[in-house]
Design a protein around this motif. Sequence first.
Motif, short mmCIF file in Angstrom:
data_model
loop_
_atom_site.label_atom_id
_atom_site.label_comp_id
_atom_site.label_asym_id
_atom_site.label_seq_id
_atom_site.Cartn_x
_atom_site.Cartn_y
_atom_site.Cartn_z
N LEU A 94 0.82 -1.21 0.00
CA LEU A 94 0.00 0.00 0.00
C LEU A 94 0.86 1.26 0.00
CD1 LEU A 94 -2.80 -0.99 2.54
CD2 LEU A 94 -3.03 -0.69 0.07
N GLY A 95 1.90 1.29 0.82
CA GLY A 95 2.76 2.46 0.89
C GLY A 95 3.50 2.72 -0.41
N ALA A 96 4.05 1.66 -1.00
CA ALA A 96 4.78 1.82 -2.27
C ALA A 96 3.84 2.23 -3.40
CB ALA A 96 5.52 0.53 -2.62
N ALA A 97 2.69 1.59 -3.48
CA ALA A 97 1.75 1.89 -4.57
C ALA A 97 1.17 3.30 -4.43
CB ALA A 97 0.63 0.86 -4.60
N MET A 98 0.73 3.65 -3.23
CA MET A 98 0.13 4.97 -3.04
C MET A 98 1.14 6.08 -3.23
SD MET A 98 -2.43 4.06 0.16
CE MET A 98 -2.58 5.73 0.68
N SER A 99 2.36 5.90 -2.72
CA SER A 99 3.36 6.96 -2.90
C SER A 99 3.77 7.06 -4.36
CB SER A 99 4.58 6.72 -2.00
OG SER A 99 5.20 5.50 -2.31
N GLY A 100 3.89 5.94 -5.04
CA GLY A 100 4.22 5.98 -6.47
C GLY A 100 3.15 6.69 -7.28
N LEU A 101 1.88 6.38 -6.97
CA LEU A 101 0.78 7.04 -7.69
C LEU A 101 0.71 8.53 -7.36
CD1 LEU A 101 -2.03 4.35 -7.44
CD2 LEU A 101 -0.79 5.09 -9.49
N LEU A 102 0.92 8.89 -6.11
CA LEU A 102 0.91 10.31 -5.75
C LEU A 102 2.07 11.07 -6.39
CD1 LEU A 102 -0.20 10.28 -2.03
CD2 LEU A 102 -1.29 11.50 -3.90
N LEU A 103 3.23 10.44 -6.47
CA LEU A 103 4.36 11.09 -7.15
C LEU A 103 4.06 11.29 -8.63
CD1 LEU A 103 7.38 9.34 -5.45
CD2 LEU A 103 6.84 11.77 -5.38
N LEU A 104 3.49 10.27 -9.26
CA LEU A 104 3.13 10.37 -10.67
C LEU A 104 2.09 11.47 -10.88
CD1 LEU A 104 3.35 9.23 -13.56
CD2 LEU A 104 1.51 7.65 -12.94
N PHE A 105 1.06 11.50 -10.04
CA PHE A 105 0.02 12.53 -10.11
C PHE A 105 0.63 13.92 -9.94
CE2 PHE A 105 -2.95 15.21 -7.68
CZ PHE A 105 -3.94 15.37 -8.65
N THR A 106 1.52 14.06 -8.97
CA THR A 106 2.15 15.36 -8.69
C THR A 106 2.96 15.84 -9.89
OG1 THR A 106 2.24 14.86 -6.34
CG2 THR A 106 3.71 16.57 -7.14
N PHE A 107 3.76 14.95 -10.48
CA PHE A 107 4.57 15.36 -11.62
C PHE A 107 3.70 15.65 -12.85
CE2 PHE A 107 8.04 13.17 -9.22
CZ PHE A 107 8.72 14.34 -8.92
N LEU A 108 2.59 14.94 -13.00
CA LEU A 108 1.68 15.25 -14.09
C LEU A 108 1.05 16.64 -13.90
CD1 LEU A 108 -0.08 11.82 -14.71
CD2 LEU A 108 1.58 12.98 -16.19
N ILE A 109 0.66 16.95 -12.67
CA ILE A 109 0.09 18.28 -12.39
C ILE A 109 1.13 19.37 -12.67
CG2 ILE A 109 -0.74 19.78 -10.53
CD1 ILE A 109 -2.83 17.84 -11.46
N PHE A 110 2.37 19.15 -12.21
CA PHE A 110 3.42 20.13 -12.47
C PHE A 110 3.69 20.27 -13.97
CE2 PHE A 110 5.51 19.60 -8.05
CZ PHE A 110 4.69 20.61 -7.54
N ALA A 111 3.71 19.17 -14.71
CA ALA A 111 3.94 19.22 -16.15
C ALA A 111 2.81 19.97 -16.84
CB ALA A 111 4.08 17.82 -16.72
N LEU A 112 1.58 19.73 -16.40
CA LEU A 112 0.45 20.44 -16.97
C LEU A 112 0.54 21.94 -16.71
CD1 LEU A 112 -2.32 20.19 -18.39
CD2 LEU A 112 -3.31 19.95 -16.12
N GLY A 113 0.93 22.28 -15.49
CA GLY A 113 1.11 23.71 -15.15
C GLY A 113 2.21 24.36 -15.96
N MET A 114 3.32 23.65 -16.18
CA MET A 114 4.42 24.21 -16.98
C MET A 114 4.01 24.37 -18.44
SD MET A 114 7.30 24.48 -15.15
CE MET A 114 8.83 23.60 -15.08
N ALA A 115 3.20 23.44 -18.95
CA ALA A 115 2.79 23.50 -20.34
C ALA A 115 1.83 24.66 -20.59
CB ALA A 115 2.15 22.18 -20.76
N GLN A 116 1.07 25.00 -19.55
CA GLN A 116 0.10 26.07 -19.73
C GLN A 116 0.68 27.47 -19.56
OE1 GLN A 116 -3.28 25.48 -17.23
NE2 GLN A 116 -4.08 23.83 -18.49
N GLY A 117 1.82 27.51 -18.94
CA GLY A 117 2.23 28.86 -18.84
C GLY A 117 3.47 29.24 -18.22
#
Length: 117
Positions: A94-117
């Motif tokens: 649970l810890g490995a899966a949830m942290s991996g998914l949260l890291l992926l989600f976080t980097f996707l949000i940051f990438a989306l923010g960088m792409a927009q502006g």
Amino acid sequence: MNDLQTPADAPLKHSGPGVASFVLVVFFGLLLLAMFGYAGYLELNTPGGVDEESVEAIVAGMVMIFSIAAMFVAFVLGVIGLFVGRRKRLFAWLGAAMSGLLLLFTFLIFALGMAQG
């Protein structure tokens, strides 16, 4: 008896690193989610957008960075917990899966923010 001489039919204990990983990911995952919400609130309710040098923006950014670092630690602890001998591995998974998914989600949000502006 010590841990090295436990009988084969004794109930297994949870992996210590796995439990630590799960606790870290729950606490810092909620904190990270709260900071994303707070940053969005600041952006929407500040005329002209948030000043990147304001105290609120700096604190929110630092808390996000600290939370992301804690997610990396939680992921590593989860993976370590998977390889600890003769222990339950539920919290490690649970810890490995949830942290991996949260890291992926976080980097996707940051990438989306960088792409927009």
